[in-house]
Write an enzyme that holds these catalytic residues in place. Sequence first.
Site, PDB file in Angstrom:
ATOM      1  N   SER A 135       0.234  10.144  -3.102  1.00  0.00           N
ATOM      2  CA  SER A 135       0.526   8.732  -2.839  1.00  0.00           C
ATOM      3  C   SER A 135       1.808   8.305  -3.564  1.00  0.00           C
ATOM      4  CB  SER A 135      -0.643   7.857  -3.301  1.00  0.00           C
ATOM      5  OG  SER A 135      -0.855   8.034  -4.689  1.00  0.00           O
ATOM      6  N   ASN A 184       0.841  -1.206   0.000  1.00  0.00           N
ATOM      7  CA  ASN A 184       0.000   0.000   0.000  1.00  0.00           C
ATOM      8  C   ASN A 184       0.872   1.250   0.000  1.00  0.00           C
ATOM      9  OD1 ASN A 184      -2.813  -0.648  -0.078  1.00  0.00           O
ATOM     10  ND2 ASN A 184      -2.554  -1.637   1.912  1.00  0.00           N
ATOM     11  N   HIS A 185       0.340   2.290  -0.640  1.00  0.00           N
ATOM     12  CA  HIS A 185       0.983   3.601  -0.603  1.00  0.00           C
ATOM     13  C   HIS A 185       0.264   4.451   0.447  1.00  0.00           C
ATOM     14  CE1 HIS A 185       3.000   3.516  -4.820  1.00  0.00           C
ATOM     15  NE2 HIS A 185       2.856   2.288  -4.358  1.00  0.00           N
ATOM     16  N   PRO A 186       0.938   5.444   1.001  1.00  0.00           N
ATOM     17  CA  PRO A 186       0.259   6.280   2.004  1.00  0.00           C
ATOM     18  C   PRO A 186      -0.829   7.125   1.322  1.00  0.00           C
ATOM     19  CG  PRO A 186       2.437   7.162   1.488  1.00  0.00           C
ATOM     20  CD  PRO A 186       2.321   5.857   0.764  1.00  0.00           C
ATOM     21  N   LEU A 187      -2.029   7.080   1.874  1.00  0.00           N
ATOM     22  CA  LEU A 187      -3.141   7.841   1.278  1.00  0.00           C
ATOM     23  C   LEU A 187      -3.434   9.118   2.050  1.00  0.00           C
ATOM     24  CD1 LEU A 187      -5.480   4.869   0.353  1.00  0.00           C
ATOM     25  CD2 LEU A 187      -4.331   6.423  -1.234  1.00  0.00           C
TER      26      LEU A 187
END
Length: 204
Positions: free
Chosen positions: A79, A71-74
């Site tokens: 992102s 996951n990428h930071p949202l």
Amino acid sequence: MKLLSKEPTLHPTAVVEKSQLGIWTEISAHTYLSDSSLGDYSYVMEYNQIVNSTIGKFCSVASFVRLNPSNHPLNRPTSHHFTYRAAMFGFGDDDEEIFAWRKSNPVTMGHDVWIGHNATVMPGVRIGNGAAIGSSAVVTRNVDPYTIVAGVPAKVIRPRFSDHIAEKLEAMQWWNWSHETLRERLPDFRKSAEEFVEKYCGEQ
Ligand SMILES: CC(C)(COP(=O)(O)OP(=O)(O)OC[C@H]1O[C@@H](n2cnc3c(N)ncnc32)[C@H](O)[C@@H]1OP(=O)(O)O)[C@@H](O)C(=O)NCCC(=O)NCCS
């Protein structure tokens, strides 16, 4: 005829980094495995990306499977990975916090799990012994032992066996039997689970 061995069999195009591979394992073409472990007798077919995952023994992973897509930071303004893979853009140090967050969400699979073609198992998901994941499923929640799930998001289709048979198989832990015992008992593995449990229930 292909013959596997105690030494893991790796296709020349497979890439394996910082990972442990058990005996009689196989990694097929164009598969990438990193920060993961693959239990004895498990195999991974073509074009997989497996990161930060623990795979038990006797697991079958079909082609085009993704275990633990990062996951990428949202919650940041973007992102995009320049905020944490900063060094490669000449922006200074990488942000280790993101990598630690990803590390803390491994995918964990028990023994005798079958992952169908093109399935994705999301970060942090635990899959119980004997479960099966249908083709193209996106697994976002934990999967109970001996349960078949499919779809997007993956939902239970049916239990693989009755609770009685599933409990006996789990308790028996046949996946810890020796190579010699497996060879000897192969004819019984070709029978129904009910007959198998009937014969070996109580044995270790
Ligand atoms: C999930 C799977 C194991 C289910 O098999 P099954 O228990 O015999 O299920 P059925 O075929 O009876 O289907 C039961 C229901 O699930 C649905 N279903 C089955 N597989 C599905 C899938 N992959 N995705 C979404 N729905 C699926 C069926 O449409 C059916 O729905 P309905 O009751 O509304 O008609 C099988 O369909 C599957 O996906 N196998 C993976 C094959 C594969 O990828 N092999 C790679 C080589 S190792």
